[in-house]
Scaffold this active site. Structure first.
Site, PDB file in Angstrom:
ATOM      1  N   GLY A 278     -76.461 -24.239  51.680  1.00 51.26           N
ATOM      2  CA  GLY A 278     -75.056 -24.670  51.689  1.00 51.26           C
ATOM      3  C   GLY A 278     -74.407 -24.608  53.065  1.00 51.26           C
ATOM      4  N   SER A 279     -75.177 -24.211  54.091  1.00 51.72           N
ATOM      5  CA  SER A 279     -74.591 -24.087  55.440  1.00 51.72           C
ATOM      6  C   SER A 279     -74.414 -25.453  56.104  1.00 51.72           C
ATOM      7  CB  SER A 279     -75.441 -23.161  56.317  1.00 51.72           C
ATOM      8  OG  SER A 279     -76.745 -23.674  56.460  1.00 51.72           O
TER       9      SER A 279
ATOM     10  N   SER B  84     -78.816 -30.065  55.575  1.00 52.49           N
ATOM     11  CA  SER B  84     -79.165 -31.430  55.137  1.00 52.49           C
ATOM     12  C   SER B  84     -78.081 -32.425  55.519  1.00 52.49           C
ATOM     13  CB  SER B  84     -79.329 -31.482  53.616  1.00 52.49           C
ATOM     14  OG  SER B  84     -80.355 -30.632  53.229  1.00 52.49           O
TER      15      SER B  84
ATOM     16  N   GLY C 276     -80.664 -21.912  58.413  1.00 51.85           N
ATOM     17  CA  GLY C 276     -79.407 -21.307  57.966  1.00 51.85           C
ATOM     18  C   GLY C 276     -79.395 -21.205  56.451  1.00 51.85           C
ATOM     19  N   LEU C 277     -78.353 -20.549  55.959  1.00 52.23           N
ATOM     20  CA  LEU C 277     -78.240 -20.296  54.521  1.00 52.23           C
ATOM     21  C   LEU C 277     -78.136 -21.588  53.720  1.00 52.23           C
ATOM     22  CD1 LEU C 277     -75.551 -17.445  54.699  1.00 52.23           C
ATOM     23  CD2 LEU C 277     -78.020 -17.165  54.308  1.00 52.23           C
TER      24      LEU C 277
ATOM     25  N   SER D 161     -85.627 -21.396  56.218  1.00 51.40           N
ATOM     26  CA  SER D 161     -86.526 -20.669  57.129  1.00 51.40           C
ATOM     27  C   SER D 161     -85.906 -19.334  57.580  1.00 51.40           C
ATOM     28  CB  SER D 161     -86.931 -21.529  58.332  1.00 51.40           C
ATOM     29  OG  SER D 161     -85.863 -22.228  58.916  1.00 51.40           O
TER      30      SER D 161
HETATM   31  P1  ADP Z   1     -77.988 -26.980  53.159  1.00 47.49           P
HETATM   32  O1  ADP Z   1     -78.881 -28.153  53.444  1.00 47.49           O
HETATM   33  O2  ADP Z   1     -77.820 -26.056  54.322  1.00 47.49           O
HETATM   34  O3  ADP Z   1     -78.310 -26.270  51.879  1.00 47.49           O
HETATM   35  P2  ADP Z   1     -76.063 -28.959  52.385  1.00 47.49           P
HETATM   36  O4  ADP Z   1     -75.936 -29.910  53.544  1.00 47.49           O
HETATM   37  O5  ADP Z   1     -76.949 -29.373  51.241  1.00 47.49           O
HETATM   38  O6  ADP Z   1     -76.512 -27.533  52.962  1.00 47.49           O
HETATM   39  O7  ADP Z   1     -74.642 -28.614  51.766  1.00 47.49           O
HETATM   40  C1  ADP Z   1     -73.510 -28.420  52.552  1.00 47.49           C
HETATM   41  C2  ADP Z   1     -72.291 -28.742  51.691  1.00 47.49           C
HETATM   42  O8  ADP Z   1     -71.099 -28.470  52.425  1.00 47.49           O
HETATM   43  C3  ADP Z   1     -72.239 -30.205  51.286  1.00 47.49           C
HETATM   44  O9  ADP Z   1     -71.769 -30.286  49.969  1.00 47.49           O
HETATM   45  C4  ADP Z   1     -71.227 -30.778  52.279  1.00 47.49           C
HETATM   46  O10 ADP Z   1     -70.562 -31.909  51.756  1.00 47.49           O
HETATM   47  C5  ADP Z   1     -70.255 -29.614  52.454  1.00 47.49           C
HETATM   48  N1  ADP Z   1     -69.538 -29.617  53.738  1.00 47.49           N
HETATM   49  C6  ADP Z   1     -68.197 -29.455  53.880  1.00 47.49           C
HETATM   50  N2  ADP Z   1     -67.833 -29.512  55.166  1.00 47.49           N
HETATM   51  C7  ADP Z   1     -68.959 -29.702  55.883  1.00 47.49           C
HETATM   52  C8  ADP Z   1     -69.212 -29.844  57.285  1.00 47.49           C
HETATM   53  N3  ADP Z   1     -68.253 -29.779  58.213  1.00 47.49           N
HETATM   54  N4  ADP Z   1     -70.507 -30.011  57.665  1.00 47.49           N
HETATM   55  C9  ADP Z   1     -71.492 -30.040  56.745  1.00 47.49           C
HETATM   56  N5  ADP Z   1     -71.318 -29.924  55.418  1.00 47.49           N
HETATM   57  C10 ADP Z   1     -70.046 -29.758  54.972  1.00 47.49           C
END
Ligand code: ADP
Length: 201
Positions: A36-37, A40, A33-34, A107
């Site tokens: 910030g999705s 992690s 996924g994108l 990915s």
């Molecule tokens: P990715 O790994 O996809 O880039 P991250 O997990 O690093 O995404 O970032 C997601 C961000 O969104 C984090 O700052 C997290 O705290 C925030 N967030 C807010 N609500 C949620 C939720 N329900 N589930 C996951 N992340 C969330």
């Protein structure tokens, strides 16, 4: 290049017995996924939950792998393919060790995810699609990368000036704009129990 004198050595101890000892069926939970999705965040929370349940796991995280194993790779299409290929092979090794592997990488290309899917046995690849809308990912912008991509400071950024190909039939779909971390983790745990990857708690 592959050397024809390099022959696969079949060792005695199998994936099956290693996994049985750990009371779980190994698999790769492939988070896509994108940026910030929530890949992690959810993968990390899931790993904690599985650990608390007594399971054996390993989490491979995109940014971390780029600091070591893949530090020679950039973000061109060719490098992204090689990035995923190596991660797929490493995930396969951890799976062979009997672990529940979580891999969190954007990915963006369907073909690359398919390549990893084909590395392991059918039920061992569980695609977890983080279907969080771009607007929400950009609003969160946890690493400030969307801002840089919009200003042109970063090029080839997925969702902005590089494509993300949505999975066609992912095993699990999550949308963290609508689901809390706990709800998302519960949905994955349900899947793992229903498919007898872990025993029902
Ligand atoms: P990715 O790994 O996809 O880039 P991250 O997990 O690093 O995404 O970032 C997601 C961000 O969104 C984090 O700052 C997290 O705290 C925030 N967030 C807010 N609500 C949620 C939720 N329900 N589930 C996951 N992340 C969330």
């Amino acid at each position: 290049m592959k050397d024809e004198n390099v022959v696969w050595h079949q060792h005695e101890l199998s994936k099956f017995v290693r996994a049985k000892q750990k009371k779980q069926k190994p698999c790769i939970l492939w988070f896509t996924g994108l940026s910030g999705s929530g890949k992690s965040t959810i993968a990390g929370a899931l790993e904690q939950r599985l650990y608390d349940l007594g399971h054996h796991t390993y989490l491979l995280d995109g940014d971390n792998v780029r600091h070591g194993l893949n530090k020679d790779l950039g973000f061109s299409d060719a490098d992204r393919v090689e990035n995923i290929r190596r991660i797929g092979e490493v995930s396969k090794l951890f799976c062979d060790a009997g672990l529940l592997v979580m891999s969190a990488f954007i990915s963006p290309f369907r073909e690359d995810r398919q390549m990893v899917r084909e590395l392991v046995e059918g039920s061992e690849f569980v695609e977890v699609f983080m279907d969080t809308p771009l607007e929400e990912c950009e609003r969160r912008d946890p690493k400030g990368l969307y801002k840089k991509a919009r200003s042109g400071e970063i090029r080839n950024f997925t969702g902005i000036d590089s494509t993300y190909e949505r999975p066609e039939s992912p095993e699990i779909v999550l949308n963290t704009a609508l689901q809390s971390v706990d709800e998302a983790v519960n949905k994955i745990i349900d899947y793992l129990e229903t498919h007898q990857i872990i025993a029902e708690g």
